[in-house]
Design an enzyme around this catalytic site. Structure first.
Site, mmCIF file in Angstrom:
data_model
loop_
_atom_site.group_PDB
_atom_site.id
_atom_site.type_symbol
_atom_site.label_atom_id
_atom_site.label_comp_id
_atom_site.label_asym_id
_atom_site.label_seq_id
_atom_site.Cartn_x
_atom_site.Cartn_y
_atom_site.Cartn_z
ATOM 1 N N HIS A 105 0.852 -1.193 0.000
ATOM 2 C CA HIS A 105 0.000 0.000 0.000
ATOM 3 C C HIS A 105 0.888 1.243 0.000
ATOM 4 O O HIS A 105 1.539 1.557 1.002
ATOM 5 C CB HIS A 105 -0.899 0.016 1.235
ATOM 6 C CG HIS A 105 -1.915 -1.073 1.257
ATOM 7 N ND1 HIS A 105 -2.449 -1.568 2.430
ATOM 8 C CD2 HIS A 105 -2.495 -1.781 0.253
ATOM 9 C CE1 HIS A 105 -3.333 -2.520 2.147
ATOM 10 N NE2 HIS A 105 -3.366 -2.666 0.830
ATOM 11 N N ASP A 148 -7.449 -5.665 4.208
ATOM 12 C CA ASP A 148 -7.141 -5.990 2.813
ATOM 13 C C ASP A 148 -6.277 -7.246 2.752
ATOM 14 O O ASP A 148 -5.304 -7.376 3.487
ATOM 15 C CB ASP A 148 -6.407 -4.823 2.154
ATOM 16 C CG ASP A 148 -6.309 -4.976 0.645
ATOM 17 O OD1 ASP A 148 -7.201 -5.624 0.052
ATOM 18 O OD2 ASP A 148 -5.349 -4.440 0.049
#
Length: 361
Positions: free
Chosen positions: A202, A298
């Site tokens: 990320h 996630d």
């Protein structure tokens, strides 16, 4: 309620004032000092023992990085970087994250200087999150656990990442704390590692390219930022570009990377779930999925889908080294995890589950 103590480090008087004023707007955070250079920062940390340190990375970035490294070696403390977003600033930020900083914030860019009020909520949120990181976790993540290469490779093709023939694939997802964790894992893999590694970290655009370049410098395997329609080779790690989802598709006897910019998933683009779900469709390959430090959930659902589809092994970074343990914990709660492993043992576990340790005996 006891307030969180924060030290602000910035070479610019204006930046020290802006950052301090923003932080002071929160009722449970107290700015206990401001430092303009490395020696002041280290001295204040030793004397006042802040809960969190914010460091503004500017050019030249050397002084800020000296402060960061000195603090982490002398009195480990959660450090947040404020990044300028310039090429040099991004490079310094990635270096800082790999040297022990726990997270970063990109400063907004304006002609007349950054208006930091735009990042106030993010700054305060991340300070509170950083203050919760256990000291033991900071220390474990800053112990040198692998022999790191010191010379920049002259050519990418000097590494082994060239074979199109492989029967296994490794997918890795990480968020906050990921750059350091990835360095620990990827730099510990041997030069003869024959399988591709697909990685989602990320991170915004531009940062992922610098991350790939840094990891490539310090690793025996080849590390690149992924490109659309790129052929997947063994012995190569592919990092998804910021702001792009990454998938892998099988075309005949080869695999290719496909990038797209569809809607964010779980608040992220790239999303780990998107990568993991695409990996689950590669039926001709043994699949190994790894979920490391990160905020949110996630990757957990994607890992479950892959596990149900027959993934060979599923691993998560254990709580003792995860800077933020939310993503690994989310996967554990879904009961789709085979192994929980600290970051410094993940490379050897990858070698084990792919059968490379057996070949070397």
């Amino acid at each position: 309620m006891q307030k969180l103590k924060v030290l602000v480090v910035a070479t610019s008087v204006m930046m020290r004032k802006q950052i301090s004023n923003l932080i002071a707007e929160d009722s449970i955070i107290e700015v206990i000092g401001a430092a303009r250079n490395a020696s002041e920062a280290v001295s204040i940390v030793q004397e006042l023992r802040p809960d969190v340190v914010t460091i503004d990375i500017e050019v030249p970035e050397l002084n800020s990085l000296v402060a960061l490294s000195s603090i982490m070696s002398q009195r480990p403390t959660p450090i947040l970087i404020l990044s300028s977003g310039s090429k040099d600033g991004i490079t310094a930020t990635i270096t800082g994250l790999q040297n022990g900083a726990v997270d970063f914030i990109s400063k907004p860019t304006q002609i007349h200087g950054p208006d930091l009020s735009q990042i106030k909520d993010e700054l305060i949120f991340k300070i509170k999150q950083a203050a919760q990181i256990p000291l033991r976790t900071l220390i474990l993540n800053n112990i040198t656990v692998s022999k790191v290469m010191t010379g920049l490779q002259a050519e990418d093709n000097s590494k082994n990442g060239c074979t199109e023939e492989f029967d296994q694939i490794v997918a890795i997802g990480c968020g906050v704390g990921g750059p350091k964790a990835l360095e620990i894992v990827i730099s510990s893999l041997p030069a003869n590692f024959p399988y591709p590694l697909l990685i989602v970290q990320h991170m915004p655009p531009k940062y992922t390219k610098v991350l790939a370049e840094r990891l490539n410098r310090f690793s025996s395997v080849r590390v690149v930022e992924a490109k659309d329609d790129q052929l997947v080779h063994g012995g190569t790690a592919y990092i998804a570009p910021g702001n792009c989802h990454m998938t892998v598709v099988q075309q005949g006897q080869v695999c290719r990377i496909k990038l797209h910019k569809k809607a964010s998933v779980n608040g992220y683009r790239p999303s780990i779930d998107v990568l993991f779900e695409s990996i689950s469709g590669l039926k001709i390959l043994k699949q190994h999925l790894i979920l490391m430090t990160g905020r949110g959930n996630d990757g957990a659902r994607g890992m479950l889908i892959a596990k149900q589809a027959g993934a060979q092994s599923t691993l998560v970074e254990s709580q003792e080294t995860s800077i933020v343990n939310e993503m690994p914990e989310a996967a554990v709660e879904l009961k789709c995890v085979d192994y929980e492993v600290p970051s410094f043992l993940l490379a050897s576990k990858i070698m084990e589950v792919t059968g490379m340790l057996d070949e070397q005996i």
